[in-house]
Design an enzyme around this catalytic site. Sequence first.
Site, short mmCIF file in Angstrom:
data_model
loop_
_atom_site.label_atom_id
_atom_site.label_comp_id
_atom_site.label_asym_id
_atom_site.label_seq_id
_atom_site.Cartn_x
_atom_site.Cartn_y
_atom_site.Cartn_z
N TYR A 1 40.04 8.22 52.55
CA TYR A 1 38.72 8.66 53.00
C TYR A 1 37.71 8.84 51.86
O TYR A 1 36.52 8.99 52.12
CB TYR A 1 38.84 9.99 53.77
CG TYR A 1 39.27 9.80 55.20
CD1 TYR A 1 40.59 9.53 55.52
CD2 TYR A 1 38.35 9.89 56.25
CE1 TYR A 1 40.98 9.35 56.84
CE2 TYR A 1 38.73 9.71 57.56
CZ TYR A 1 40.05 9.44 57.86
OH TYR A 1 40.43 9.27 59.16
N LYS B 1 55.18 9.39 53.63
CA LYS B 1 55.75 8.04 53.66
C LYS B 1 56.27 7.78 52.24
O LYS B 1 55.79 6.91 51.52
CB LYS B 1 54.66 7.03 54.07
CG LYS B 1 55.16 5.61 54.33
CD LYS B 1 55.89 5.43 55.64
CE LYS B 1 56.45 4.01 55.74
NZ LYS B 1 57.37 3.84 56.89
N ASP C 1 56.12 7.43 60.48
CA ASP C 1 56.50 6.62 61.64
C ASP C 1 57.54 7.35 62.48
O ASP C 1 57.46 7.41 63.71
CB ASP C 1 56.98 5.22 61.22
CG ASP C 1 57.95 5.24 60.03
OD1 ASP C 1 58.15 6.31 59.43
OD2 ASP C 1 58.50 4.17 59.72
N ASP D 1 44.84 12.00 60.67
CA ASP D 1 43.91 11.44 61.66
C ASP D 1 44.70 10.77 62.78
O ASP D 1 44.44 10.99 63.96
CB ASP D 1 42.99 10.43 60.97
CG ASP D 1 42.05 9.75 61.96
OD1 ASP D 1 41.48 10.47 62.79
OD2 ASP D 1 41.93 8.52 61.90
N ASP E 1 45.65 12.17 67.12
CA ASP E 1 45.30 11.52 68.39
C ASP E 1 46.54 11.39 69.26
O ASP E 1 46.50 11.61 70.47
CB ASP E 1 44.67 10.13 68.17
CG ASP E 1 43.14 10.20 68.04
OD1 ASP E 1 42.63 11.25 67.62
OD2 ASP E 1 42.47 9.21 68.39
C1 IPM Z 1 38.45 12.43 63.44
C2 IPM Z 1 37.73 11.14 63.54
C3 IPM Z 1 37.03 10.83 62.23
C4 IPM Z 1 38.09 10.75 61.15
C5 IPM Z 1 36.14 9.58 62.25
C6 IPM Z 1 35.11 9.64 63.34
C7 IPM Z 1 35.51 9.33 60.91
O1 IPM Z 1 38.59 10.12 63.93
O2 IPM Z 1 37.82 13.45 63.17
O3 IPM Z 1 39.68 12.44 63.64
O4 IPM Z 1 38.67 9.70 60.92
O5 IPM Z 1 38.34 11.78 60.53
MG MG Z 2 40.50 10.79 64.44
#
Ligand code: IPM
Ligand code: MG
Length: 363
Positions: free
Chosen positions: A138, A197, A231, A255, A259
């Site tokens: 990042y 990893k 993984d 990140d 999700d």
């Molecule tokens: C999150 C999002 C962001 C990230 C994006 C929108 C830059 O996916 O906050 O998880 O990757 O951190």
């Molecule tokens: Mg994200």
Amino acid sequence: MTKTYKIAVIGGDGTGPEVVAEAVKVLDAAAGRFGFKVEKVWYDLGGERYKRTGETLPDSVLAELRQCDAILLGAIGHPDVKPGILEKGILLRMRFELDQYINLRPVRLFPGVDCPIKDKGPNEIDYVVIRENTGDVYTGVGGFLMKDTPHEVAIQTAVYTRFQVDRCLRYAFEYARVKGKKARGKGPNNTLALVGKTNVLTYIYDLWERAFHQMGQQFYPDIKREYYHVDAACMWMIKNPEWFDVIVTGNMFGDIITDLAAITQGGMGIAAGANINPEGVSMFEPIGGSAPKYTGKGMINPLAAICAMGMMLDTLGLHDPAEKVEQAVGHVIANKLKGLAAGRMGYTTSQVGNMVSEYVASC
Ligand code: IPM
Ligand code: MG
């Protein structure tokens, strides 16, 4: 004298303003009920402003944000703006400039929510991910060579300093000690799992792993330490989510796995995150994004934004109001909503916000 908290409110893009409006409604209800004061400062940032003026996050706004007690954010990301511009220019810039080095993402299944994993429920889906929030790929270190030729080279480098890793680990160990499963009466140990990893990223995660065990041995012998490759962690988060208590990981893996984790707790409608600078100004946001296709339809679920606001209260030291917000969200989920997905709640965005605020104000 009652303290007045100065809160910057950034609706942002897509459904961001709609969900933030509901979070603010609940914030006002909490302030009324618990007797603290809130001064809201609204900022118009996001894709529309960028299209109009070319500005993302102006220095003058950043300077003002530094003077606030906390920031509440809706979402950043606009279909007409090239990916990366708003994300880097607003969201990541805010995280970096304000040095919000912890991204705290609770993964909790509220009772009454359908878990997409067979035979798993609130007892099994109950952990947090502490994502390092300032380093890794990042940082934007990299570039192109021979761009737009057949020999084009693209480089994007993961960067971690020992300082960044140590401060994140320290936060994670402390968190595990105070809020781990043993501390909450939910298990025999407080456990911190490093997700990395080490078999491929033999520099970055070697650093993380050495720092993890050194700090653990020296200062946190009471915290059980575990390590998972990322993984494998993805597999176990589905197969045996109950194994997890507190997870700590780098920015990119954090990140991705959050999700995955979000969907196990009922999806983006409920998943909240806190970008924390323990010594500075923190920012709170639903993790789901701007969901442009639902914009303006009153269909989006505001609970993630409301939960993010609850995390804000907790971080500001307003623990009872934070607790009440969480109770209210639990109550509305268990007794009112048909589902958590956009358009499937059985209520509109603002009706959901109203039900949560009414509970906060009076129950
Ligand atoms: C999150 C999002 C962001 C990230 C994006 C929108 C830059 O996916 O906050 O998880 O990757 O951190
Ligand atoms: Mg994200």
